[in-house]
Motif scaffolding. Structure first.
Motif, short mmCIF file in Angstrom:
data_model
loop_
_atom_site.label_atom_id
_atom_site.label_comp_id
_atom_site.label_asym_id
_atom_site.label_seq_id
_atom_site.Cartn_x
_atom_site.Cartn_y
_atom_site.Cartn_z
N ARG A 174 14.82 103.81 40.61
CA ARG A 174 14.63 104.72 39.48
C ARG A 174 15.82 105.63 39.20
O ARG A 174 15.68 106.75 38.73
N PRO A 195 9.08 100.45 37.49
CA PRO A 195 9.94 99.28 37.31
C PRO A 195 9.77 98.26 38.43
O PRO A 195 10.05 97.08 38.24
N LYS A 237 19.51 99.95 41.29
CA LYS A 237 19.39 101.25 40.62
C LYS A 237 18.10 101.35 39.81
O LYS A 237 17.47 102.40 39.77
N ILE A 238 17.70 100.25 39.19
CA ILE A 238 16.43 100.24 38.46
C ILE A 238 15.27 100.37 39.43
O ILE A 238 14.34 101.15 39.22
N ARG A 239 15.32 99.64 40.53
CA ARG A 239 14.24 99.68 41.52
C ARG A 239 14.07 101.08 42.12
O ARG A 239 12.96 101.52 42.38
N SER A 277 19.10 89.09 40.11
CA SER A 277 20.32 89.53 39.41
C SER A 277 21.14 88.33 38.94
O SER A 277 21.71 88.36 37.85
N LEU A 305 18.17 104.35 37.25
CA LEU A 305 18.60 103.82 35.96
C LEU A 305 17.37 103.22 35.27
O LEU A 305 16.61 102.50 35.91
N PRO A 306 17.17 103.52 34.00
CA PRO A 306 16.02 102.93 33.30
C PRO A 306 16.32 101.48 32.90
O PRO A 306 17.47 101.05 32.87
N VAL A 307 15.27 100.75 32.59
CA VAL A 307 15.44 99.39 32.08
C VAL A 307 15.88 99.52 30.63
O VAL A 307 15.13 99.99 29.79
N TYR A 337 5.23 104.82 34.63
CA TYR A 337 6.41 103.95 34.67
C TYR A 337 6.64 103.45 36.09
O TYR A 337 6.75 104.25 37.02
N LEU A 356 22.76 96.89 39.69
CA LEU A 356 21.95 97.28 38.54
C LEU A 356 20.46 97.15 38.88
O LEU A 356 19.67 98.06 38.59
N ILE A 357 20.08 96.06 39.51
CA ILE A 357 18.68 95.86 39.91
C ILE A 357 18.27 96.92 40.93
O ILE A 357 17.19 97.49 40.83
#
Length: 106
Positions: A53, A17, A49-51, A37, A55-57, A15, A46-47
């Motif tokens: 890891r 992201p 936090k995903i970058r 964004s 927060l998952p997509v 995984y 949000l972006i």
């Protein structure tokens, strides 16, 4: 003598992201995460936090990425390293509530 790669398929693709986010930035000709964004109509944190890891997509964001980029959901999932072909969903999610369970929730 050729060396055989003995890593498991699940270990070959992990995984990531960042690959997904960078691919979207490139495909949409954007400059950075803030521009991404705005294009996806989500908050910049949000972006981030995903970058990082944290927060998952999520499914709704994946659908939004599909709508904006015209990439298929399968292609988007492959960009982030998700190679699953089947998903396990609990059978409890689709069972109707029993009369006793409805009485207790009232």
């Amino acid at each position: 003598m050729n060396q055989v790669d003995e890593t498991k398929p699940s270990e070959q693709f992990q995984y990531d992201p960042n690959n997904l986010l960078e691919s979207l930035i490139e495909r949409l000709n954007l400059k950075n995460d803030a521009a991404l964004s705005r294009a996806l109509e989500v908050a910049p944190p949000l972006i981030s936090k995903i970058r990082h890891r944290r927060l998952p997509v999520g499914a709704s964001l994946l659908i939004r990425m599909h709508e904006v980029s015209d990439l298929s959901i399968r292609d988007l999932r492959q960009l982030m390293g998700d190679r699953r072909t089947k998903f396990r969903i609990s059978d409890k999610q689709f069972k109707p509530k029993t009369a006793s369970a409805e009485a207790l929730s009232s």
